[in-house]
Write a protein that holds these residues in place. Structure first.
Motif, short mmCIF file in Angstrom:
data_model
loop_
_atom_site.label_atom_id
_atom_site.label_comp_id
_atom_site.label_asym_id
_atom_site.label_seq_id
_atom_site.Cartn_x
_atom_site.Cartn_y
_atom_site.Cartn_z
N VAL A 77 0.83 -1.21 0.00
CA VAL A 77 0.00 0.00 0.00
C VAL A 77 0.87 1.26 0.00
CG1 VAL A 77 -1.60 1.32 1.44
CG2 VAL A 77 -1.97 -1.12 1.08
N ASN A 78 1.99 1.17 0.68
CA ASN A 78 2.93 2.28 0.72
C ASN A 78 3.41 2.62 -0.69
OD1 ASN A 78 4.41 4.19 2.07
ND2 ASN A 78 6.06 2.79 2.64
N ALA A 79 3.79 1.59 -1.44
CA ALA A 79 4.24 1.80 -2.82
C ALA A 79 3.09 2.35 -3.67
CB ALA A 79 4.76 0.49 -3.41
N LEU A 80 1.90 1.80 -3.47
CA LEU A 80 0.73 2.26 -4.22
C LEU A 80 0.49 3.75 -3.94
CD1 LEU A 80 -1.71 1.62 -6.00
CD2 LEU A 80 -2.94 0.92 -3.95
N GLY A 81 0.63 4.14 -2.68
CA GLY A 81 0.44 5.54 -2.31
C GLY A 81 1.39 6.44 -3.08
N PHE A 82 2.64 6.02 -3.19
CA PHE A 82 3.59 6.84 -3.93
C PHE A 82 3.19 6.97 -5.39
CE2 PHE A 82 6.96 7.05 -7.03
CZ PHE A 82 7.41 8.33 -6.77
N ILE B 190 -4.12 6.72 1.63
CA ILE B 190 -3.69 5.38 2.01
C ILE B 190 -2.31 5.41 2.66
CG2 ILE B 190 -5.18 4.15 0.39
CD1 ILE B 190 -2.87 3.78 -1.43
N GLY B 191 -1.50 6.40 2.25
CA GLY B 191 -0.21 6.57 2.93
C GLY B 191 -0.42 6.90 4.40
N GLY B 192 -1.40 7.75 4.68
CA GLY B 192 -1.69 8.13 6.07
C GLY B 192 -2.13 6.94 6.89
N PRO C 215 8.80 -7.63 -3.76
CA PRO C 215 8.53 -6.45 -4.59
C PRO C 215 7.38 -6.72 -5.55
CG PRO C 215 10.59 -7.52 -5.23
CD PRO C 215 10.10 -8.22 -4.02
N SER C 216 6.76 -5.66 -6.04
CA SER C 216 5.62 -5.85 -6.94
C SER C 216 5.51 -4.69 -7.92
CB SER C 216 4.33 -5.95 -6.12
OG SER C 216 3.22 -5.95 -6.99
N LYS D 299 -7.03 -12.25 13.57
CA LYS D 299 -6.01 -11.42 14.24
C LYS D 299 -4.85 -12.28 14.73
CE LYS D 299 -9.48 -8.34 16.08
NZ LYS D 299 -10.14 -8.00 17.34
N ALA D 300 -4.68 -13.47 14.14
CA ALA D 300 -3.67 -14.38 14.64
C ALA D 300 -2.26 -13.97 14.25
CB ALA D 300 -3.94 -15.80 14.14
N THR D 301 -2.12 -13.26 13.12
CA THR D 301 -0.79 -12.85 12.68
C THR D 301 -0.69 -11.33 12.77
OG1 THR D 301 -1.55 -12.59 10.42
CG2 THR D 301 -0.67 -14.74 11.02
N LEU D 302 0.54 -10.83 12.74
CA LEU D 302 0.73 -9.37 12.75
C LEU D 302 0.08 -8.76 11.50
CD1 LEU D 302 1.93 -6.84 14.02
CD2 LEU D 302 4.05 -7.30 12.78
N GLU D 303 0.21 -9.46 10.36
CA GLU D 303 -0.41 -8.98 9.12
C GLU D 303 -1.92 -8.84 9.33
OE1 GLU D 303 1.91 -11.32 9.11
OE2 GLU D 303 3.50 -10.32 7.98
N GLY D 304 -2.51 -9.86 9.97
CA GLY D 304 -3.95 -9.83 10.21
C GLY D 304 -4.33 -8.67 11.11
N LYS D 305 -3.58 -8.49 12.19
CA LYS D 305 -3.85 -7.38 13.11
C LYS D 305 -3.75 -6.04 12.38
CE LYS D 305 -2.21 -9.26 17.53
NZ LYS D 305 -1.04 -10.14 17.36
N ASN D 306 -2.69 -5.91 11.57
CA ASN D 306 -2.52 -4.67 10.82
C ASN D 306 -3.70 -4.42 9.89
OD1 ASN D 306 -0.08 -4.15 11.99
ND2 ASN D 306 1.14 -4.92 10.28
N LYS D 307 -4.13 -5.49 9.21
CA LYS D 307 -5.24 -5.33 8.27
C LYS D 307 -6.51 -4.89 8.97
CE LYS D 307 -4.14 -8.32 4.41
NZ LYS D 307 -4.41 -9.58 3.74
N VAL D 308 -6.80 -5.52 10.11
CA VAL D 308 -8.03 -5.19 10.81
C VAL D 308 -7.99 -3.74 11.31
CG1 VAL D 308 -9.44 -5.72 12.85
CG2 VAL D 308 -8.52 -7.58 11.46
N LEU D 309 -6.88 -3.35 11.91
CA LEU D 309 -6.77 -1.96 12.39
C LEU D 309 -6.83 -0.98 11.21
CD1 LEU D 309 -6.26 0.10 14.63
CD2 LEU D 309 -3.81 -0.24 14.27
N GLY D 310 -6.07 -1.29 10.16
CA GLY D 310 -6.05 -0.40 8.99
C GLY D 310 -7.43 -0.25 8.40
#
Lengths: 614, 208
Positions: free
Chosen positions: A107-112, A168-170, A552-553, B16-27
C-alpha cells in the motif's frame, strides 16, 4: 514445498525502483518526485515575481499569470512539500520506532505511485491546452465550465488521484506506529518526529475525504451536468468553500506538524539535551491537530456566515496560538544551557523559530474577524501564509534533509555549501515576503497580475522579486550540494551527529531489514539512554534469526497507471478510455487479492551490517 | 501444501492471529473512519440542497415508501447474514461462512436491482442529474452508496471463489472478516440514507 521463497528477488536499477516496496526506497522516490515538483513550483513562483517586478508590465500576461498562481499553489502544497514530508516519514519513522518494516509495504508503494501519476496528470495540462486558472482553492463558480477552461478538469482528476495516494499513505503510517513499535517503545517514549507523523496521519485520514467529495462534486458539475455549484439550478457555491476548507485548514497542520517534529529532533540533538517539556510537546501536537479541524471557516469570514459563526471560528483560531506558543518556548528552553552546535541542520531549525513566530502572530491578527475584513484577499494574507509555509515548513524540511541525509543516502552533505544555502535562502525569503505585509496593508490585492505606477507599491514589489532570486540561489546551492555529496567517496558514519533516537543505532544507509535484531527500548531518547549506560549500541530484544520480507511488486505502478489513463478519458469525455483505465486498475486489484504473496526470508547467515544502495 | 496443517491448528480469532492480520483489521477500521467523513460530507451536501428542486420533481412527489421499505428490508437482512458469517468465522466453519455469504450476496443483488429500477423510474419521471441541485445531490449520495454495494458484492464473491481453493487459513480469515466489516458498514450508512434522504424527504415542506 516451503511457502516462502528463500532468496530476495534479484532486481536492480530502474526496475528495482519501479517495483520496490521497501519504505527506504519509497522515501527516495518521494524525495526525487517531490523535489522535481518543488522545482516546477519554484519556477512558477519566479515567473510570478518577474511579472510583478515592475508596475504595468506584460511579462507573462493576465491569462498565464492566473495559471501560474493556480499551479504554484497547487503544486507546492500537494506535489512538493507533502511528498517531501512523506519522504522523511518513510525514511525515518519505521527506524525511530525500531520496526523492521511498515505495516503495509504494498500500500505504501501504491500511495507513492498514485501521488506521482496524479501530479504528472495535473502538470501535463500545461501542454494540453492550458493549466487550471481558478486559483489553488478553485472556488466555484469561477471553476465551472462557463468561466474556466479544461485546466480545471486536470485539477479535479489530478488531485483526486494524488489525494487517494496520500490517504492510504496516512493509514499505513497510523497502523505502523500503533502496531509495529519495538518492545519498550511506549507512546510516551516515541521521538517527536514520530509523534508528529502520527498526528499528521490522523489529520490526513479525516481531512482528505472532504476534498475527495468536493472534487467529485466539482467533477460532476463540470463533466456530467451536475448542479451542486450552479445557483441557477438551486446549487450553492458555499458548499465548495466548506468542503475545500474542512480539508484545507487541517491540511496546513498536516504540513506544519512534521516540520515541528523535525525541529524538535534537531534542536534537541544539537543542544545535546533531551527535549524540554516532552509530554507538553506531545499534548500540544495533539491539541493543534484537534483544533485544526475546528477553524476552517476562518477562511470564510467574508462569505457571510454571520457574526456568531465568525466570532466562534475567530476565537477557536486564536486558541491555536496557545499550544503553538508552548512549542516555541519548549524549543527555546531546550537550547537554554545546552551545548549548542550550528551545522546547517540546526541553522535552519534556529532560523525557523523567529520566522514561524512572525507567521503565527500575523495569523492571530487575521483571526480577528473585523480586522480580517480589511486584510482579506490582500498581500498581507500572502505574506502570512508564506511565513508559515515557507518560513516554517520549508525551513523545517531543509533542516530535516541536512539532518537525515546521511541516514538516507550514506553520504554527508557539505557544510560550507550548506551554510551558503541557508543564508541565501533565509535572507532571500525575508526579502521576498516581509515587504508583502506592507504591500497588503497599503491595499495591494492578491491574485492581480499587475498594479499601477506611483501608488507606493513599486519599491515593495521590486524588493520582493529580488528576494525571490535569493531563494532561487539557495535552492540551486542545495542541488549542487546533493551532487557534491553523491560524487564524494566518503561514507557517512552510522551516527554522525551524536544522535539520541533509534535511527542512529544502525548503519547509514540502513540495510533493507533495518534492524538485525529488534531493539529493546529502555527510555525516551532510546539510543542516548544506552550511550549514558556505557553501551555501544542498542540492547537486542530477540535472538538473531531469519527475517521475513515482503516481495517487490509491479502492481502498484500498473494500478496507478490505470487511473492515470482513466483520468485522461474523463477529461476528454472518451469513455472507452475511462473503461480501459479503470478495468486495468481493477484487474491489478483482482490479481493482488487472489494471488497470496508470502514474501521471502533473509536467512540468518546472510545478515550483514551492510547498507542498501541509494 | 501447508494448508492442511494450518487448518488443523487454526487459532481463535484467526483474523487477528498474525501481525499482518492485526494490521489489516486496524487499517480497515481506520479506512472506515475516512469513509465516515466521506459519507458525512455527502450527507451534509445533500441536506443543504435537498429542497432545491429548481421546478423539477421534488422528493415528496417521487419517493415511494413501498419500494424503499423492501430495499431496506433486503439490505438490513443481508447485514444480519454477514454478521452470521463473522460468527461462523470465529467457529472456523468454512461451509457456514460460505452459506451465509452467499445469502448476503443474493440479498445485496436484490437491493441493487431495486435501486437500478428506482433510478430508471426517476429519470423517466423527469429527474435527471442536470434537472436540479436536489437531483445532483440525490443521485450522488445514493449512487455512491450503491456503488459501494456493487463493489462489496464483487469483493465477497471473489473471496468466496478463491476460498474454495485456499480454505480457511490465517491468510484468508482476515479477508473474510474485513469483507463482513465492510458490508456491515455500508448497511449502517443505508440506515442514515433511509432516514435522512427518504423519511425526511417524504415529509412535505422544509424542515427547520
Amino acid at each position: 514445498m516451503s511457502a516462502h521463497a528463500s532468496h530476495a528477488p534479484n532486481r536492480s536499477g530502474l526496475w528495482d525502483y519501479l517495483t520496490t516496496v521497501d519504505h527506504k526506497k519509497i522515501a527516495i522516490l518521494y524525495l526525487i518526485a517531490g523535489g522535481i515538483f518543488f522545482l516546477a513550483g519554484g519556477l512558477e513562483a519566479l515567473l510570478i515575481r518577474l511579472q510583478l517586478m515592475y508596475p504595468e508590465i506584460e511579462f507573462v500576461g493576465a491569462k498565464t499569470f492566473n495559471e501560474l498562481i493556480t499551479m504554484h499553489g497547487t503544486t507546492m502544497i500537494f506535489l512538493a512539500v507533502m511528498p517531501i514530508i512523506f519522504a522523511l516519514m518513510n525514511a525515518i519513522v519505521p527506524l525511530q520506532i525500531g520496526a523492521r518494516d511498515v505495516a503495509f509495504p504494498f500500500v505504501n508503494a501504491l500511495g507513492f505511485w498514485l501521488f506521482f501519476f496524479g501530479g504528472v496528470l495535473l502538470n501535463t495540462s500545461w501542454f494540453l491546452g492550458g493549466a487550471p486558472d481558478a486559483g489553488w482553492t478553485s472556488y466555484t463558480t469561477l471553476a465551472l465550465n462557463q468561466y474556466s477552461g479544461r485546466g480545471v478538469d486536470f485539477y479535479v482528476l489530478g488531485l483526486q488521484i494524488a489525494g487517494l495516494g496520500t490517504l492510504i499513505g496516512g493509514i499505513n503510517f497510523l497502523v505502523t506506529i500503533i502496531n509495529m513499535r519495538a518492545p519498550g517503545m511506549t507512546f510516551m517514549r516515541m521521538p517527536m518526529f514520530t509523534w508528529a507523523s502520527f498526528i499528521t496521519s490522523g489529520l490526513i485520514l479525516f481531512a482528505f475525504p472532504a476534498i475527495t467529495v468536493g472534487l467529485v462534486l466539482l467533477m460532476f458539475d463540470r463533466l456530467f451536468g451536475g448542479n451542486f455549484f450552479n445557483p441557477d439550478a438551486g446549487g450553492n457555491v458555499v458548499i465548495w468553500e466548506h468542503l475545500f476548507w474542512i480539508f484545507g485548514h487541517p491540511e496546513v497542520y498536516i504540513l506544519i506538524l512534521p516540520a515541528f517534529g523535525i525541529i524538535s529532533e534537531v534542536v534537541s540533538t544539537f543542544s545535546r539535551k533531551r527535549l524540554f517539556g516532552y509530554s507538553s510537546m506531545v499534548f500540544a501536537t495533539a491539541l493543534i491537530g484537534f483544533l485544526g479541524f475546528m477553524v476552517w471557516a476562518h477562511h470564510m469570514f467574508t462569505t457571510g456566515l454571520g457574526a456568531i459563526a465568525n466570532t466562534l471560528f475567530g476565537l477557536a483560531t486564536m486558541l491555536i496560538a496557545v499550544p503553538t506558543g508552548i512549542k516555541i518556548f519548549n524549543w527555546l528552553l531546550t537550547m537554554w544551557g545546552g551545548q549548542i552546535r550550528f551545522p546547517t541542520a540546526n541553522l535552519f531549525a534556529v532560523g525557523f523559530i523567529p520566522t514561524f513566530t512572525i507567521g503565527g502572530m500575523t495569523g492571530v491578527m487575521l483571526a480577528v474577524p473585523p480586522a480580517d475584513y480589511q486584510y482579506h484577499d490582500s498581500y498581507f494574507v500572502v505574506a502570512h501564509f508564506h511565513y508559515v509555509i515557507v518560513g516554517g515548513l520549508v525551513f523545517g524540511l531543509f533542516s530535516g534533509l541536512y539532518y537525515w541525509w546521511p541516514k538516507m543516502f550514506g553520504k554527508m552533505l557539505n557544510e560550507t555549501i550548506g551554510k551558503w544555502n541557508f543564508w541565501t535562502f533565509f535572507i532571500g525569503f525575508h526579502l521576498t515576503f516581509f515587504p508583502q505585509h506592507f504591500l497588503g496593508l497599503m491595499g495591494m490585492p492578491r491574485r492581480v497580475f499587475t498594479y499601477l505606477k506611483d501608488q507606493n507599491l513599486d519599491m515593495g514589489n521590486f524588493i520582493s522579486t529580488i528576494g525571490a532570486f535569493g531563494m532561487t540561489i539557495g535552492t540551486i546551492l542545495f542541488l549542487i550540494n546533493v551532487v557534491v555529496a553523491a560524487k564524494s567517496s566518503k561514507r557517512a558514519p552510522a551516527d554522525p551527529w551524536d544522535g539520541r533516537s533509534l535511527e542512529w543505532a544502525i548503519p547509514s544507509p540502513p540495510p533493507e531489514y533495518n534492524f538485525v535484531q529488534t531493539p529493546l527500548v529502555r527510555g525516551l531518547d532510546a539510543l542516548w539512554v544506552e550511550k549514558m549506560a556505557g553501551n555501544k549500541g542498542m540492547t537486542p530484544a530477540e535472538p538473531i534469526g531469519d527475517i521475513h520480507m515482503p516481495s517487490p511488486s509491479f502492481l502498484p505502478f500498473l494500478m496507478s497507471l490505470g487511473l492515470f489513463v482513466a483520468g485522461y478519458g474523463f477529461i476528454y469525455h472518451n469513455y472507452v478510455v475511462v473503461v480501459i483505465g479503470v478495468l486495468a486498475t481493477f484487474a491489478c486489484m483482482f490479481t493482488r487479492s487472489v494471488k497470496d504473496d508470502p514474501g521471502y526470508h533473509i536467512h540468518e547467515d546472510e545478515l550483514e551490517e551492510k547498507g542498501v544502495k541509494a | 501444501m501447508a494448508n492442511h496443517h494450518a487448518h488443523a491448528v487454526l487459532p481463535d480469532e484467526p483474523e487477528k492471529a498474525t501481525l499482518e492480520g492485526k494490521n489489516k483489521v486496524l487499517g480497515f477500521w481506520l479506512f472506515l473512519g475516512g469513509e465516515t467523513v466521506l459519507f458525512g460530507s455527502l450527507f451534509a451536501t445533500f441536506i443543504a440542497l435537498r429542497d432545491q428542486a429548481n421546478g423539477g420533481p421534488t422528493s415528496q412527489a417521487l419517493f415511494d415508501m413501498n419500494l424503499v421499505a423492501v430495499a431496506t428490508l433486503l439490505l438490513l437482512t443481508s447485514s444480519m447474514t454477514s454478521v452470521m458469517a463473522t460468527l461462523a468465522l470465529h467457529k472456523k466453519d468454512l461451509k457456514k461462512i460460505q452459506l451465509w455469504l452467499t445469502i448476503t450476496v443474493i440479498l445485496g443483488l436484490g437491493f441493487l436491482a431495486l435501486e437500478i429500477y428506482e433510478f430508471v423510474h426517476y429519470v423517466n419521471e423527469g429527474l435527471k442529474m442536470s434537472t436540479s441541485a436536489f437531483a445532483s445531490a440525490f443521485y450522488t449520495l445514493v449512487g455512491f452508496h450503491g456503488a459501494h454495494v456493487a463493489f462489496g458484492i464483487c469483493w465477497i464473491t471473489l473471496l468466496q471463489l478463491s476460498a474454495t481453493k485456499k480454505g480457511l487459513t490465517v491468510v484468508t480469515a482476515p479477508k473474510f472478516y474485513l469483507a463482513c466489516l465492510y458490508w456491515h458498514f455500508i448497511d449502517v450508512v443505508w440506515v442514515f440514507i433511509f432516514t435522512v434522504v427518504y423519511l425526511m424527504g417524504m415529509i412535505g415542506g422544509k424542515v427547520g
